[in-house]
Design an enzyme around this catalytic site. Structure first.
Site, PDB file in Angstrom:
ATOM      1  N   GLY A  67       0.817  -1.202   0.000  1.00 37.48           N
ATOM      2  CA  GLY A  67       0.000   0.000   0.000  1.00 37.48           C
ATOM      3  C   GLY A  67       0.850   1.251   0.000  1.00 37.48           C
ATOM      4  CD  GLN A  68       2.753   5.631  -1.907  1.00 35.19           C
ATOM      5  OE1 GLN A  68       3.260   4.700  -2.529  1.00 35.19           O
ATOM      6  NE2 GLN A  68       3.479   6.597  -1.361  1.00 35.19           N
ATOM      7  N   GLY A  69       1.083   5.152   1.723  1.00 36.36           N
ATOM      8  CA  GLY A  69       0.619   6.030   2.784  1.00 36.36           C
ATOM      9  C   GLY A  69       1.086   7.449   2.579  1.00 36.36           C
ATOM     10  CG  ASP A  83      -4.543   9.265  12.023  1.00 34.94           C
ATOM     11  OD1 ASP A  83      -5.691   9.688  11.769  1.00 34.94           O
ATOM     12  OD2 ASP A  83      -3.720   8.959  11.149  1.00 34.94           O
ATOM     13  CG  PHE A 136       4.111   9.931   6.874  1.00 33.59           C
ATOM     14  CD1 PHE A 136       4.176  11.291   6.647  1.00 33.59           C
ATOM     15  CD2 PHE A 136       3.299   9.460   7.890  1.00 33.59           C
ATOM     16  CE1 PHE A 136       3.448  12.171   7.425  1.00 33.59           C
ATOM     17  CE2 PHE A 136       2.573  10.340   8.665  1.00 33.59           C
ATOM     18  CZ  PHE A 136       2.647  11.702   8.429  1.00 33.59           C
ATOM     19  N   GLY A 137       4.932   7.431   2.855  1.00 31.61           N
ATOM     20  CA  GLY A 137       5.731   6.498   2.087  1.00 31.61           C
ATOM     21  C   GLY A 137       4.946   5.256   1.735  1.00 31.61           C
ATOM     22  CB  SER A 138       5.544   2.601  -0.553  1.00 31.55           C
ATOM     23  OG  SER A 138       5.289   3.628  -1.492  1.00 31.55           O
ATOM     24  CB  VAL A 139       3.365  -0.493   3.585  1.00 32.84           C
ATOM     25  CG1 VAL A 139       3.570  -1.702   4.487  1.00 32.84           C
ATOM     26  CG2 VAL A 139       3.151   0.756   4.411  1.00 32.84           C
TER      27      VAL A 139
END
Length: 816
Positions: free
Chosen positions: A508-510, A626, A512-515
């Protein structure tokens, strides 16, 4: 650990529950308790060529060995002629194929007419013809303590019942760690590495061990310590009333105490509680007269009136040498000369929220703090004292004060003897206190004035992101923040694990970056979050998440395994959770049916327990800020784990509301006071939990109900509640077998999303309400439901536009 077992011993079509002189137990058979809870037999650990006789939980996979007979002398796995039998002297004996005795009960007062049975409690007993116990495995523990079992010490006989760890997970032979009770008053629970103290619980105050900061009533209230001073006995036991058998406490090969319980729904052993892996928790980290505080930098400091014994060692962060007194105590000085017209008195320096030192002495018949102080003043050998209401007066008269820790919350008051030095103040101890208070007020005033000036100067300016540190500089920074208990991975190992961050590995994409999904060299699957180099905010999140999660351990929190900080790379390595996040199920029409109501309720309870741990029971008190469906990850058994602590904040026990200059979080989950007044507290998390709870029940997003004419999910839920149609909120994709349980959850959700923070319950009450152990108040009609139907979008009134979901724009919205 996998345990191989053969079919149970059968005679005349039934299971034999006893071993007698005529019925023996061979490697191809097992003995079970009458309720089929425990099983006894021969087993071989994975990867081992040794054979043992032990007890384990029956029909649980993976199983757990709770007792081993011949851990000091294993049998060869190929020895199929070994047997457990009752000898001619009435004792149980384990003999090998050559008829050599490998293990025996060696019980005195035995009878020739004996038998052995495995009880449903897990106790393997040798009994006489009247079923009176001659010997029991509960009196010879290995590494595991079962409910109603006792460990402890008898000072008169010298008998000690300790837990002794396995050497490794595949080797039951005695390891280097043992745990048990001390003979002192009040008693303490110790873990030793050989003969060296490894961990210490602090004193038992008749309710709990006061040296375990996260020993809350919700976790370890089942523990009981009984001390009979006249008999010289001290024993520890525990009992869980709701599930007395399927829970155990054990000492791991690494020297850590853990509580495990069987989750029948998930069919897996879960961690109920375990000791915090914190540097300050290890015995004597800061040496004599040194104080450890995991929240300070460095973590060790000397007591007031003391200095490091070795400046060189102290500066190199080797604190075990501790501290020495800077000024000799006045009571030790020679004051017999005629010139000594004024006798200076020592004073006692008060320290709060402390783990009290080791080797204290209990002083009976001193039922007040004043009398405790009086006793200590009259005895020059008294280095410190503490008065705990549930214990009484304790004094320390040994040469050193050892294993001191300063907690962020809870703890006790400790008064340390210091030499009074005349500096224009009174010679009485009140002089030191007055000077300290005066200096503290002055410093606080200067601090507040400077803070106000700084905030006035910087109001409206964006927060400065944390500096971009490089490689080893990050390690040094994290070392200062006490986060080096994590594993530091090389960047090459991460590249190999993720197939060079290939698109096929991307989860996935967040914001703050990708996982990415990865597989380490040892075969362990992990999830790797790679911080985007263009995200300045992510640098602070990276540091925050490492420092926070490395100190938090709970079965409903995601586990951080390690990190990588080579060059410009900032990577976080987590446990891999195959079912990804909760939103992928409850908001997906093709998957939501996989979560029936039973599983959804378990997820709700798990999230609530995780939040309760963060707010009340952890070594740190944390506001997540959050909490949302995409930040709830699901393991292979759909157990929830709260993730993404980059926006989390620690807070002290006395803080209720905190003001912030930047709003972070996700629209739809923010509490009103946070979104509009920039104020957050633990009740802000409660609000987010209420939104999430209603989303789990309905299968709908809070902000995705416009086509039905309602402002959001909350207004829709309130309307149904007020009309007596609460069950209509339930997701149509699932059936409901417990409608009252669903209604109670909706009720709790509406209480959690009330406008005023103090009207919302705390997470302690939420957990009780969800379980039906607490009465529920009626929720108040919140502002979001004053206009049930959405206003005309083309011509909104001024008042209506205030509550529009689009009015809050200073928000960081993070995707996964």
């Amino acid at each position: 650990m996998f345990v191989q077992t053969e079919p149970a011993l059968e005679i005349a079509g039934g299971v034999v529950y006893n071993i007698t002189t005529s019925e023996q137990l061979f490697p191809n058979k097992t003995l079970v308790s009458s309720g089929k809870i425990f099983e006894l037999g021969f087993f071989t650990p994975n990867g081992s060529e040794n054979q043992y006789v032990g007890i384990w939980y029956k029909n649980f996979t993976p199983s757990k060995i709770v007792w081993v007979a011949n851990r000091n002398l294993p049998l060869v796995y190929t020895d199929r002629s070994a047997k457990l039998t009752i000898g001619s002297d009435g004792n149980l004996k384990l003999v090998d194929g050559q008829q050599n005795i490998v293990w025996s009960t060696n019980a005195s007062g035995r009878s020739n007419d004996t038998s052995a049975a495995l009880l449903d409690s897990g106790n393997f007993v040798l009994q006489d013809a009247n079923y009176s116990e001659i010997w029991g495995s509960f009196n010879d523990p290995t590494d595991t303590l079962l409910p109603s079992m006792k460990i402890g010490v008898n000072a008169r006989t010298g008998e000690k019942k300790n837990l002794i760890s396995w050497r490794s997970n595949s080797d039951p032979s005695p390891g280097s760690f043992l745990s048990g009770m001390t003979m002192e008053t009040p008693p303490q629970f110790f873990t030793w590495n050989g003969s060296t103290p490894h961990r210490r619980s602090g004193q038992w105050n008749k309710l709990k061990f006061i040296g375990i900061q996260n020993m809350g009533q919700s976790y370890l209230s089942a523990i009981n310590v009984q001390q009979d001073i006249q008999q010289g006995t001290t024993y520890l036991s525990y009992k869980f009333h709701d599930d007395p058998f399927f829970v155990y406490m054990f000492l791991s090969p690494e020297g850590s105490i853990k509580f495990k319980y069987w989750d029948d729904g998930a069919k897996v052993w879960l961690t109920y509680w375990e000791e915090v892996n914190n540097t300050c928790e290890f015995y004597g980290t800061c040496g004599p007269f040194g104080v450890c505080n995991s929240m300070s930098l460095p973590i060790c400091r000397c007591l007031n009136g003391f200095v490091p014994k070795s400046i060189e060692e102290w500066n190199s962060e080797n604190w075990t040498g501790g501290c020495v007194r800077e000024t000799e105590l006045n009571c030790l000085k020679n004051t017999s000369t005629l010139a000594s017209t004024i006798v200076k008195k020592d004073a006692f320096w008060q320290m709060s929220q402390m783990k009290l030192p080791d080797s204290g002495d209990y002083v009976p018949h001193f039922g007040s703090q004043e009398r405790c102080l009086s006793w200590c003043l009259r005895n020059c050998s008294c280095l410190a004292y503490s008065y705990v209401s549930t214990i009484g007066c304790m004094v320390w008269t040994k040469e050193d004060l050892l294993d001191l820790e300063e907690f962020s919350t809870f703890g006790e008051d400790l008064f340390v003897r210091v030499a009074h030095v005349k500096t224009g103040g009174s010679l009485q101890k009140e002089g030191i206190i007055s000077l300290s208070i005066g200096a503290g007020i002055m410093l606080f005033a200067v601090f507040v004035f400077g803070l106000c000036k700084w905030r006035a100067k910087n109001r409206g300016k964006p927060e400065k992101p944390d500096e971009l540190l490089q490689g080893n500089a990050w390690k040094e920074r994290l070392k200062q923040d006490d986060a080096l208990e994590l594993t530091f991975f090389s960047f090459d190992s991460i590249l190999l694990a993720t197939n060079k961050f290939s698109t096929t590995s991307k989860l996935g994409q967040g914001g703050f970056g990708s996982v990415y999904k990865g597989k380490m060299n040892d075969g362990k699957e992990v999830a790797v979050k790679r911080l985007s180099s263009s995200s300045a905010q992510g640098v602070q999140e990276f540091k925050n998440e490492i420092v926070l999660i490395s100190k938090l351990q709970h079965r409903n929190l995601v586990k951080l395994i390690g990190c990588c900080t080579e060059g410009d790379e900032k990577l976080l390595v987590y446990e891999y959770l195959p079912n990804k996040s909760l939103d992928a199920f409850i908001f997906d029409s093709s998957k939501k049916a996989k979560l029936d109501w039973h599983k959804r309720f378990q997820i709700i309870e798990g999230i609530a327990r995780g939040l309760l741990y963060l707010h009340r029971d952890s070594c740190l008190r944390v506001i997540h800020r959050d909490l949302k469906a995409s930040n709830i990850l699901l393991d292979e058994n759909m157990n929830p784990k709260i993730s993404d602590f980059g926006l989390a904040r620690m807070f002290e026990g006395t803080q209720v509301l905190v003001n912030t200059q930047k709003i972070v979080g996700t629209l739809g989950y923010m509490s009103p006071e946070y979104a509009m007044c920039e104020i957050f507290s633990e009740r802000s998390d409660v609000y987010s939990f209420g939104v999430l709870l209603l989303e789990i029940i309905s299968g709908k997003k809070n902000t995705a109900l416009y086509d039905q004419g309602y402002l959001n999910l909350l207004s829709y839920a309130w309307q149904l509640w007020s009309e007596g149609k609460a069950l209509d909120l339930m997701d149509e994709a699932i059936a409901v077998s417990f409608p009252l349980e669903v209604i109670r959850c909706i009720h709790v959700g509406l209480l959690c999303v009330q406008d005023h923070a103090m009207d919302r319950p705390n997470m302690t009450n939420v957990v009780l309400m969800l379980s039906g152990e607490s009465d529920l108040l009626q929720p108040r009609q919140p502002i979001f439901a004053l206009h049930t139907k959405m206003p005309n979008r083309s011509i909104p009134s001024q008042q209506e536009s205030i509550w529009s979901v689009n009015t809050v724009s200073n928000t960081m919205v993070e995707g996964r």
